[in-house]
Design an enzyme around this catalytic site. Structure first.
Site, PDB file in Angstrom:
ATOM      1  N   ASP A 219      -2.730  38.105  49.108  1.00 21.33           N
ATOM      2  CA  ASP A 219      -3.454  37.573  47.969  1.00 21.33           C
ATOM      3  C   ASP A 219      -3.563  36.053  48.053  1.00 21.33           C
ATOM      4  O   ASP A 219      -2.692  35.412  48.624  1.00 21.33           O
ATOM      5  CB  ASP A 219      -2.654  37.939  46.711  1.00 21.33           C
ATOM      6  CG  ASP A 219      -3.545  38.129  45.515  1.00 21.33           C
ATOM      7  OD1 ASP A 219      -4.747  37.872  45.624  1.00 21.33           O
ATOM      8  OD2 ASP A 219      -3.018  38.549  44.463  1.00 21.33           O
TER       9      ASP A 219
ATOM     10  N   HIS B 187      -5.241  32.631  45.525  1.00 19.67           N
ATOM     11  CA  HIS B 187      -6.079  32.133  44.439  1.00 19.67           C
ATOM     12  C   HIS B 187      -6.468  30.710  44.773  1.00 19.67           C
ATOM     13  O   HIS B 187      -5.614  29.892  45.079  1.00 19.67           O
ATOM     14  CB  HIS B 187      -5.345  32.239  43.107  1.00 19.67           C
ATOM     15  CG  HIS B 187      -5.109  33.675  42.734  1.00 19.67           C
ATOM     16  ND1 HIS B 187      -3.969  34.338  43.087  1.00 19.67           N
ATOM     17  CD2 HIS B 187      -5.907  34.573  42.111  1.00 19.67           C
ATOM     18  CE1 HIS B 187      -4.062  35.593  42.678  1.00 19.67           C
ATOM     19  NE2 HIS B 187      -5.219  35.769  42.088  1.00 19.67           N
TER      20      HIS B 187
ATOM     21  N   GLN C 234      -0.237  42.777  48.632  1.00 14.87           N
ATOM     22  CA  GLN C 234      -1.563  42.204  48.842  1.00 14.87           C
ATOM     23  C   GLN C 234      -1.446  40.904  49.617  1.00 14.87           C
ATOM     24  O   GLN C 234      -0.516  40.140  49.401  1.00 14.87           O
ATOM     25  CB  GLN C 234      -2.212  41.869  47.502  1.00 14.87           C
ATOM     26  CG  GLN C 234      -2.510  43.072  46.639  1.00 14.87           C
ATOM     27  CD  GLN C 234      -3.173  42.649  45.342  1.00 14.87           C
ATOM     28  OE1 GLN C 234      -2.639  41.808  44.621  1.00 14.87           O
ATOM     29  NE2 GLN C 234      -4.330  43.213  45.047  1.00 14.87           N
TER      30      GLN C 234
ATOM     31  N   ARG D 237       1.549  49.306  40.720  1.00 14.65           N
ATOM     32  CA  ARG D 237       0.564  49.791  39.770  1.00 14.65           C
ATOM     33  C   ARG D 237       0.808  51.262  39.511  1.00 14.65           C
ATOM     34  O   ARG D 237       1.086  52.018  40.435  1.00 14.65           O
ATOM     35  CB  ARG D 237      -0.845  49.601  40.325  1.00 14.65           C
ATOM     36  CG  ARG D 237      -1.173  48.129  40.526  1.00 14.65           C
ATOM     37  CD  ARG D 237      -2.595  47.929  40.954  1.00 14.65           C
ATOM     38  NE  ARG D 237      -2.784  46.503  41.252  1.00 14.65           N
ATOM     39  CZ  ARG D 237      -3.893  46.004  41.784  1.00 14.65           C
ATOM     40  NH1 ARG D 237      -4.914  46.807  42.072  1.00 14.65           N
ATOM     41  NH2 ARG D 237      -3.992  44.716  42.027  1.00 14.65           N
TER      42      ARG D 237
ATOM     43  N   CYS E  29      -1.950  37.071  40.160  1.00 16.19           N
ATOM     44  CA  CYS E  29      -2.649  35.906  39.603  1.00 16.19           C
ATOM     45  C   CYS E  29      -1.825  35.101  38.597  1.00 16.19           C
ATOM     46  O   CYS E  29      -1.744  33.872  38.729  1.00 16.19           O
ATOM     47  CB  CYS E  29      -3.988  36.280  38.990  1.00 16.19           C
ATOM     48  SG  CYS E  29      -4.505  37.967  39.186  1.00 16.19           S
TER      49      CYS E  29
ATOM     50  N   HIS F 294     -10.423  34.477  43.413  1.00 13.22           N
ATOM     51  CA  HIS F 294      -9.365  35.378  43.849  1.00 13.22           C
ATOM     52  C   HIS F 294      -9.861  36.034  45.121  1.00 13.22           C
ATOM     53  O   HIS F 294     -11.005  36.450  45.188  1.00 13.22           O
ATOM     54  CB  HIS F 294      -9.156  36.426  42.754  1.00 13.22           C
ATOM     55  CG  HIS F 294      -8.306  37.580  43.169  1.00 13.22           C
ATOM     56  ND1 HIS F 294      -7.096  37.833  42.608  1.00 13.22           N
ATOM     57  CD2 HIS F 294      -8.513  38.533  44.100  1.00 13.22           C
ATOM     58  CE1 HIS F 294      -6.575  38.916  43.175  1.00 13.22           C
ATOM     59  NE2 HIS F 294      -7.413  39.360  44.094  1.00 13.22           N
TER      60      HIS F 294
ATOM     61  N   LYS G 256     -18.449  39.286  42.467  1.00 18.33           N
ATOM     62  CA  LYS G 256     -17.606  39.377  43.661  1.00 18.33           C
ATOM     63  C   LYS G 256     -18.394  39.817  44.877  1.00 18.33           C
ATOM     64  O   LYS G 256     -19.476  40.386  44.771  1.00 18.33           O
ATOM     65  CB  LYS G 256     -16.470  40.369  43.417  1.00 18.33           C
ATOM     66  CG  LYS G 256     -16.972  41.775  43.118  1.00 18.33           C
ATOM     67  CD  LYS G 256     -15.839  42.779  43.007  1.00 18.33           C
ATOM     68  CE  LYS G 256     -16.397  44.170  42.701  1.00 18.33           C
ATOM     69  NZ  LYS G 256     -15.411  45.228  42.762  1.00 18.33           N
TER      70      LYS G 256
END
Length: 645
Positions: free
Chosen positions: A385, A387, A383, A365, A336, A517, A471
RNA sequence: GCCGGCGUAGCUCAGUCGGUAGAGCAACGGUUUCGUAAACCGUAGGUCGGGGGUUCGAUUCCCUUCGCCGGCUCCA
């Protein structure tokens, strides 16, 4: 004696003497029901069959066919286990023993660990107790007296539970030597337990607190019939066969190496092909859906993570920062902030919104050792991912697009079942959330309305939202019925504020954009693991690392075999010419074990007629096909990404 | 991280009550040239996860460390 009026589920009502038991009600209805009866629901409460009914009430007899029936039965099986444990291991102190989705467990504190052999002995003892047909006897104790009794027995864990949870007069159940502080209800007697098995012993902690007593948890399962039990055990076997860690090795897809470290994935060439196919598909779809593909650095100044708040609230999950030229850099645990910096790189106009920044972003992580699991739980993963920065009135549309995109993922990869959860804030604790009430209402409303408009059944999860926004999570259900959480669509009220995101509206003023997200696959690694297990390694043609094995019958046919290979390669098929000096049967076996979708046997007949003899991995010999015909068919299956053929 | 179990050849596993290890498959060489799930013969391959200790001697016993497996907890 006065009568009570019992209303049965079919609406009929009957009079019984006050104090009648569920058992007697069942008997009055019919001998068959009486024989099947396990417990009763009286006025909404589950009770033993022996519990007297004192007032007019609706009554339902619980049998094996009701879902509560199995739960009660397994709970009673857990007591049966504990009774057996206390017979054989008097030094064990019982903790808790509830039913679970797949069976039951019972926790014990004991100096010596239980072994696999102990499980066998316990099963035998449990059988004996079943033969003895011991009743599950309900007894009541005033709190103080009961507590003393358990203290005398040295059951310190039970004492703690009683102190914390017991009513002034509490119920307990006696089964042989075992007396348990328990609300019940239970089945009438141990003789009713038909099919059970102890599965494993594992470590656990008292109340799940790792600083508390280490306990040993014995897992077992119980079913009403041997057949159901055998089916369940067969399913466990099936799951083992599908284990992606095993298949990953057998099919040479990926590895995890001691020398490199745990939770770090090496994609081998064959796994790499599958990943590339997944990513190519995804990139194409992203572009068609108006996403912009970006790339961001893997390590960035720690300061950035201080602004985003990760350095604080996400510290436990991050690798430690590294020193570079008197500055600290942080390996990214999320994408992000990188996307936000791109957003902030110049003044944004409302005309640019919604701005959808997508990245196959690799993040790291820190996971505690002991939690890693193959591809499903790792320390480094990628990911898919994105946004989405949008104006408030665009956001519903964006959410809907995300959900539709997620459905396309399911369909494309051959999943036909899914579950959806909507996580919203806990209205009782408004202070623990970032963002204003209005923002939350907008976001929750957008998510809920979208699901409703799309007619998607969902499970509401109030209080399950993360602090920065509500979410939607989507779990897919695989070929053998296991759910996997992959897709997530979440609002974020935290980061736009922390980074001071803005756009110039049509009114010429500055506004804060709404940030969504979302990840569809979640992590490519995890998705790959799920795919492997879903297909048990037999991937659809378009994903198969080797799509066809070409098997010449003997050396004589190598020439034609090469011709076949060349022609198929020219049509962009991934083929492997197996020219090893092995018997045809051996090469078929190897191809079969590698789960190669097609085997093309070529000998004299095929060379002469320009054909290939097709063998399918699933149904075997499919007869001869003209080479160009096979090529066209395979090409079509690949291009349509067929999951079945 | 915690509890329990386990680390022997590339893979699957056997074995040593303490005397430096063995099979099948895979690999390599040869023979065989084969029609829908394993041809035959031979060769090579292991500081028995790493480190330390006990011992005349450790793969075996003890300690420690790394990793894996099943759970707990946490999560994409």
């Amino acid at each position: 004696m006065p009568n009570v009026r019992i209303t049965l589920p079919d609406g009929t009502a009957r009079e019984f003497p006050e104090g009648v038991s569920g058992r007697e009600v069942a008997q009055a209805i019919g001998p068959r029901l009486a024989a099947e009866a396990l417990a009763a629901r009286v006025d909404g409460r589950l009770v033993d069959l022996s519990t007297p009914i004192e007032t007019d009430a609706p009554v339902q007899i619980i049998t094996p066919s009701s879902p509560e029936g199995l739960e009660i039965y397994r709970h009673s099986s857990a007591h049966l286990l504990a009774a057996a444990v206390l017979e054989l291991f008097p030094d064990a102190h019982p903790g808790v023993g509830p039913p679970t989705d797949t069976g039951f467990f019972y926790d014990f504190y004991r100096e010596k660990p239980f072994t696999e052999d102990d499980l066998a002995k316990l099963e035998t003892k449990m059988q004996e107790l079943v033969q003895a047909d011991l009743p599950y006897e309900r007894v009541y104790f005033p709190k103080g007296e009961g507590l003393r009794l358990f203290q005398q027995k040295g059951e310190f864990l039970k004492c703690q539970l009683i102190e914390e949870k017991a009513e002034p007069v509490f119920s307990a159940y006696r089964t042989g030597k075992f007396l348990d502080f328990c609300r019940g209800p239970h089945i009438p007697s141990t003789g009713r337990v038909k099919a059970f098995k102890l599965l494993s012993v594992a470590g656990a902690h008292w109340k799940g607190d790792e600083h508390s007593y280490p306990l040993q948890r014995i897992y077992g399962t119980a079913f009403f019939s041997k057949k159901d039990l055998d089916e369940f055990l067969a399913k466990i076997e099936e799951a083992k066969k599908r284990d992606h860690r095993r298949l990953g090795k057998e099919l040479d897809l990926f590895s995890i190496q001691d020398e490199a470290g745990p939770g770090l994935i090496f994609w081998h060439p064959k796994g790499g092909i599958i990943r590339k196919e997944i990513e190519d598909w995804l990139r194409t779809e992203l572009q068609e859906r108006g996403y912009d593909l970006v790339f961001t650095p893997h390590a960035m100044r720690l300061h950035l993570w201080e602004i985003s708040g990760h350095a604080n609230f996400y510290r436990e999950n991050m690798f430690g920062p590294m020193e570079v030229e008197n500055d600290k850099y942080q390996l990214k645990p999320m994408n992000c902030p990188g996307h936000i910096l791109i957003y902030k790189s110049h003044t944004r106009s409302y005309r640019e919104l919604p701005l959808r920044l997508a990245e196959l972003g690799t993040v790291y992580r820190y996971e505690r050792s002991g939690v890693m699991h193959g591809l499903l739980r790792v320390r480094g993963f990628t990911q898919d991912d994105a946004h989405i920065f949008s104006m408030p009135d665009q956001v519903e549309r964006e959410v809907q697009d995300c959900i539709e995109f997620a459905f396309l993922v399911l369909k494309t990869f051959g999943f036909d079942r899914y579950e959806v959860e909507l996580s919203t804030r806990d209205p009782r604790n408004p202070e623990q959330y970032a963002g204003t009430i209005e923002e939350w209402e907008l976001a929750e409303g957008a998510l809920k309305k979208t699901l409703e408009r799309m007619n998607i059944p969902f499970k509401a999860m109030p209080g399950e939202a993360v602090f920065y926004g509500p979410k939607i999570d989507l779990k897919l259900v695989d070929a053998i019925g296991r759910p996997w959480q992959l897709t997530t669509v979440q609002f974020d009220f935290n980061l736009p504020r922390r980074f001071g995101l803005e756009y110039v509206g049509s009114d010429g003023r500055l506004h804060t954009p709404v940030m969504v997200h979302r990840a569809l696959f979640g992590s490519i690694e995890r998705f790959f693991g799920v795919l492997i297990e879903h297909y048990a390694g037999a991937f659809p043609l378009w994903l198969s690392p080797v799509q066809a094995a070409i098997l010449p019958i003997s050396e004589k046919h190598l020439g034609y075999a090469r011709q076949v290979a060349e022609e198929l390669r020219a049509a962009k098929l991934r083929v492997h010419l197996d020219d090893r000096n092995e018997k045809l049967n051996a090469r078929i076996r190897d191809a079969q074990l590698q789960k190669i979708p097609f085997m093309l046997v070529v000998g004299d007949r095929e060379a002469q007629s320009k054909t290939v003899s097709v063998r399918r991995r699933d149904t075997g010999d499919a007869g001869a096909k003209r080479l160009d015909e096979f090529k066209g068919w395979a090409r079509e299956l690949i291009d349509s990404r067929a999951t079945k053929w």
